[in-house]
Design an enzyme around this catalytic site. Sequence first.
Site, short mmCIF file in Angstrom:
data_model
loop_
_atom_site.label_atom_id
_atom_site.label_comp_id
_atom_site.label_asym_id
_atom_site.label_seq_id
_atom_site.Cartn_x
_atom_site.Cartn_y
_atom_site.Cartn_z
N LYS A 23 0.81 -1.21 0.00
CA LYS A 23 0.00 0.00 0.00
C LYS A 23 0.85 1.27 0.00
CE LYS A 23 -3.96 -0.01 0.26
NZ LYS A 23 -4.96 -0.15 -0.83
N GLY A 26 7.08 3.88 3.30
CA GLY A 26 7.31 4.97 4.25
C GLY A 26 8.79 5.23 4.40
N VAL A 31 4.22 -0.63 3.93
CA VAL A 31 2.95 -0.99 4.54
C VAL A 31 2.16 -1.87 3.58
CG1 VAL A 31 0.77 -0.15 5.50
CG2 VAL A 31 2.88 1.15 5.88
N ASP A 148 5.62 13.81 13.69
CA ASP A 148 5.61 13.68 12.22
C ASP A 148 4.17 13.74 11.71
OD1 ASP A 148 6.71 13.54 9.69
OD2 ASP A 148 6.92 11.36 9.70
N1 ADE Z 1 -1.50 2.99 5.15
C1 ADE Z 1 -0.71 3.06 6.22
N2 ADE Z 1 -1.26 2.44 7.26
C2 ADE Z 1 -2.46 1.96 6.84
C3 ADE Z 1 -3.51 1.24 7.46
N3 ADE Z 1 -3.45 0.89 8.74
N4 ADE Z 1 -4.60 0.94 6.74
C4 ADE Z 1 -4.64 1.33 5.47
N5 ADE Z 1 -3.70 1.99 4.84
C5 ADE Z 1 -2.61 2.31 5.51
#
Ligand code: ADE
Length: 314
Positions: A23, A26, A31, A148
């Site tokens: 997703k 970072g 993630v 942050d």
């Molecule tokens: N991006 C970063 N953390 C996330 C999460 N917990 N759920 C969905 N997208 C994300």
Amino acid sequence: RNVYPAINNPVRHALNLQLLELKAHGRYGSVWKAQLPDGFVAVKIFPQQDRQSFLAELEVYALPQLKHDNILKFIASEEREDGDSTKLWLITEYHDRGSLCDFLKGNTVSWADLCKIGETMACGLAYLHDEIPDTVHMKGKPAVAHRDLKSKNVLLKQDLTACIADFGLALKFEPGKCSNETHPQVGTRRYMAPEVLEGAICFNRDSFLRIDMYACGLIVWELMTRCIATDGPVSEYRLPFEAEVGQQPSLEDMQTLVVTRKMRPALNPLWSKHPGLSGLIPTVEECWDQDAEARLSAGCVQERIRHLARTVNS
Ligand code: ADE
């Protein structure tokens, strides 16, 4: 039934967890959306060399009383062998809408949406910032500064309430304990308060909380730029100061802009024609005040947005 090993659970059985989709990338690792037998979770994977950051984040989630609707929910942590390297996994709730930043890129918001997102974000931040004293019945919680805060670190739940995520740089302030850690310039340049950009070094608890509030003001401004309550057209999403310094500002770019020229993101003249948006302007201005001591607290921002939401209907 406790299916999730807690942080200090000696039985560190591996979860039956399957990574599905990357997703985000970072500052520390990546993630993933992942599947547990009973639903989706988010997995933040840290490489071994970022163990410090992993442990720092884990330490914040392990604080007593950190559970709050507007703070990302921790589920578990694991160490996994991945070929010849060890990876550190931080498992949290998954929110399909992703970050506020991504949401604003693809969506505009109504006045009611803006208020809901802003108020719930401020509510989470107020809770994070608050110190809850110990009682005979319950362990309290220290004040925590995020350090942050930005729209990428605010996640949106399905009902458009916000939750604050990413505690890798967070600092806790245990009452009576004096932290003599040195606090360098940390965080994301674009969201750094003037005193951070200036390289001031003597920050106490309240100064750290005020640094978060500066960033909170920028995030509320981001929401306003995508709000359809005005009559005129809504422009494409842009990060704070993107119009002035572009996508990858240097520290010097930000210093010149925010410290020397004391610039802040532009306020759209159309906002003054809407009773809600015009009412919100003093709030963002008091969040990003050059004088840190003049900035609003998160609780005050929450209260102001709540009041505006009730008095302005569309
Ligand atoms: N991006 C970063 N953390 C996330 C999460 N917990 N759920 C969905 N997208 C994300």
